[in-house]
Design an enzyme around this catalytic site. Structure first.
Site, short mmCIF file in Angstrom:
data_model
loop_
_atom_site.label_atom_id
_atom_site.label_comp_id
_atom_site.label_asym_id
_atom_site.label_seq_id
_atom_site.Cartn_x
_atom_site.Cartn_y
_atom_site.Cartn_z
CG ASP A 181 -20.43 -10.05 3.84
OD1 ASP A 181 -20.38 -8.95 3.39
OD2 ASP A 181 -19.53 -10.94 3.74
CG HIS A 209 -16.13 -11.33 2.11
ND1 HIS A 209 -17.41 -10.74 2.84
CD2 HIS A 209 -15.24 -10.67 2.07
CE1 HIS A 209 -16.66 -9.53 3.05
NE2 HIS A 209 -15.39 -9.49 2.78
N1 NAD Z 1 -14.01 -11.24 5.57
C1 NAD Z 1 -14.16 -9.87 5.83
O1 NAD Z 1 -15.49 -9.42 6.17
C2 NAD Z 1 -13.46 -8.65 5.78
C3 NAD Z 1 -13.77 -7.15 5.98
C4 NAD Z 1 -12.82 -6.27 6.17
C5 NAD Z 1 -11.27 -6.57 5.53
N2 NAD Z 1 -11.33 -7.95 5.32
C6 NAD Z 1 -9.85 -8.24 4.83
O2 NAD Z 1 -9.05 -8.35 6.14
C7 NAD Z 1 -7.67 -8.13 5.77
C8 NAD Z 1 -6.79 -7.29 6.74
O3 NAD Z 1 -7.63 -5.94 6.83
P1 NAD Z 1 -7.03 -4.57 7.90
O4 NAD Z 1 -7.94 -3.61 7.34
O5 NAD Z 1 -6.66 -5.02 9.20
O6 NAD Z 1 -5.57 -4.58 6.89
P2 NAD Z 1 -4.33 -3.74 7.38
O7 NAD Z 1 -3.65 -3.68 5.95
O8 NAD Z 1 -4.73 -2.63 8.16
O9 NAD Z 1 -3.65 -5.06 8.11
C9 NAD Z 1 -2.98 -6.00 7.54
C10 NAD Z 1 -1.71 -6.43 8.47
O10 NAD Z 1 -1.46 -7.57 7.98
C11 NAD Z 1 -0.01 -7.77 8.02
N3 NAD Z 1 0.32 -8.87 6.92
C12 NAD Z 1 0.59 -8.88 5.67
N4 NAD Z 1 0.99 -10.05 5.21
C13 NAD Z 1 1.25 -10.85 6.60
C14 NAD Z 1 1.43 -12.09 6.48
N5 NAD Z 1 2.12 -12.95 5.43
N6 NAD Z 1 1.69 -12.49 7.72
C15 NAD Z 1 1.15 -11.79 9.14
N7 NAD Z 1 0.75 -10.69 8.70
C16 NAD Z 1 1.00 -9.78 7.65
C17 NAD Z 1 0.31 -6.32 7.42
O11 NAD Z 1 1.79 -6.11 7.72
C18 NAD Z 1 -0.62 -5.64 8.37
O12 NAD Z 1 -0.07 -4.93 9.57
C19 NAD Z 1 -7.70 -7.52 4.31
O13 NAD Z 1 -7.36 -8.54 3.48
C20 NAD Z 1 -9.05 -7.12 3.95
O14 NAD Z 1 -9.54 -7.11 2.74
C21 NAD Z 1 -12.06 -9.11 5.43
#
Ligand code: NAD
Length: 369
Positions: A181, A209
């Site tokens: 952000d 966020h």
């Molecule tokens: N804070 C930020 O600025 C920000 C920015 C973008 C995305 N995000 C968040 O980041 C997260 C991940 O995003 P992504 O695009 O990599 O998603 P993604 O779906 O591509 O990957 C998530 C991975 O986590 C795994 N997973 C699910 N539960 C799990 C657990 N208990 N332990 C370990 N692994 C687990 C899934 O199998 C998957 O491989 C989402 O929650 C998204 O909203 C945050």
């Protein structure tokens, strides 16, 4: 390639704990959600040395879910095949009590996405359970000085749940990622002022966020001057700028059909680098941290994005001399109210009794429209 998924299986490149004149002691970095989109960018940056430095050998401990374990093996193979000289060990697993052992950094990315029609309260509960378990695991097996960056959404409240479940690790060590952000806000100001990004400094993101986040143009600077002196268009600052930053993630999803992964990985790198390098004189960075003891009057006992500085030792201090006006404070209070509501909603996961969900209806994660 076989994987004993109940334990972590090591893809050992060189597990020796080296210490010579020129090489630092191995740093153990745990990454959850390691088979996901963000990690797919991040892991290679970590292994290349661009995060912790070219003299810092690294061990990567990758946590996946049961569903992603095979993909995780593929990730480990790609890391091995990249022949990074600093990457000394890659281990994978699905048990956080094994994967987080001795972790000095824990980058908690893995979480469930919000499905169609899913209430925000349901997402808080599902993902909150993941972070409660991972907090307990960190408490049991990680380094006592582990630095934790929670990325999985809703990241502020997930970070709160995580730290509440890890009472033996200082609450100060837990962060919620709001650096993306901050970067987005800097980009918008630079574009509007017609300057290069690095001319924008002192950019604070206050709060959650989510779409209640507050990009602070009162304290930000362009070329060392207050933003309001450089950008005279107050209407743009108050309305368009703020909305653009708050909704950037959602617009990106609409255009591209997936959420920001590469720029999120870059912002995780920025967040870590801000903690392991001294903050430039007079500047600061934003990160979601535990509010207890904050000098601004923000409610205690939540995780709120605020301006911080670091000496480069992994720790940080809150910046004290920031200006506040009614416009800024009013919006900060709205984000605070949202986080307090989220906190009530996860009371069953923080050890504070029965949950009560009265979330404000109009707020969303930045990726949601
Ligand atoms: N804070 C930020 O600025 C920000 C920015 C973008 C995305 N995000 C968040 O980041 C997260 C991940 O995003 P992504 O695009 O990599 O998603 P993604 O779906 O591509 O990957 C998530 C991975 O986590 C795994 N997973 C699910 N539960 C799990 C657990 N208990 N332990 C370990 N692994 C687990 C899934 O199998 C998957 O491989 C989402 O929650 C998204 O909203 C945050």
């Amino acid at each position: 390639m076989a994987c004993d998924c109940s334990a972590s299986s090591a893809y050992s490149i060189n597990t020796k704990d080296e210490k010579t004149k020129s090489w630092k002691k191995l740093v153990n970095v745990a990454v959850s959600g390691a088979a996901g989109m963000i990690s797919n960018h991040l892991l290679f940056k970590l292994a290349s040395g661009e995060v912790f430095g070219q003299d810092q050998p690294i061990a990567l401990k990758l946590l996946g879910s049961e569903r992603s374990i095979q993909a995780l093996e593929g990730v480990a193979m790609e890391l091995e095949d990249s022949l990074y000289p600093l990457l000394r060990e890659v281990s994978i697993g699905i048990d956080p009590y094994v994967v987080f052992e001795d972790a000095e950094w824990a980058l908690l990315i893995g979480a469930k996405p919000r499905g169609p029609g899913m209430e925000r309260s349901a997402l808080l509960d599902i993902n909150g359970q993941i972070f409660a378990e991972q907090g307990k695991a960190l408490n049991a097996v990680a380094s006592r000085n582990v630095k934790v960056i929670v990325v999985g959404n809703p990241c502020n409240t997930n970070a709160l749940i995580c730290l509440k479940n890890a009472p033996n690790i200082p609450a100060k060590n837990f962060h919620a990622l709001t650096r993306l952000d901050e970067n987005r806000a800097k980009c918008q100001l630079a574009l509007k002022a017609g300057v290069f990004y690095d001319k924008v400094s002192n950019m604070t993101i206050w709060g959650n966020h989510s779409t209640t986040q507050v990009p602070d143009f009162l304290n930000a600077k362009i070329n060392g001057r207050p933003v309001k002196e450089v950008i005279k268009d107050t209407k743009w600052l108050e309305e368009e700028f703020t909305k653009t930053v708050q909704k950037r993630g959602g617009v990106l999803i609409q255009k591209w059909g997936r959420s920001s992964a590469a720029s999120t990985a870059v912002s995780i790198v920025d967040a870590i680098r801000s903690l392991v390098n001294p903050t430039p004189e007079g500047d600061w960075f934003s990160t979601g941290v535990y509010t207890t003891g904050n000098p601004y009057g923000i409610s205690e006992d939540i995780v709120f994005s605020m301006p911080c500085r670091s000496k480069g030792d992994g720790d940080y201090e809150l910046v004290k001399d920031v200006a506040m006006d009614d416009f800024l404070w009013e919006r900060i209070k709205k984000s605070e109210a949202e986080l307090l509501a989220e906190k009530r909603c996860v009371a069953h996961l923080t050890g504070e009794g029965n949950a009560f969900c009265d979330l404000p209806g109009d707020t969303m994660l930045p990726g949601e429209m």
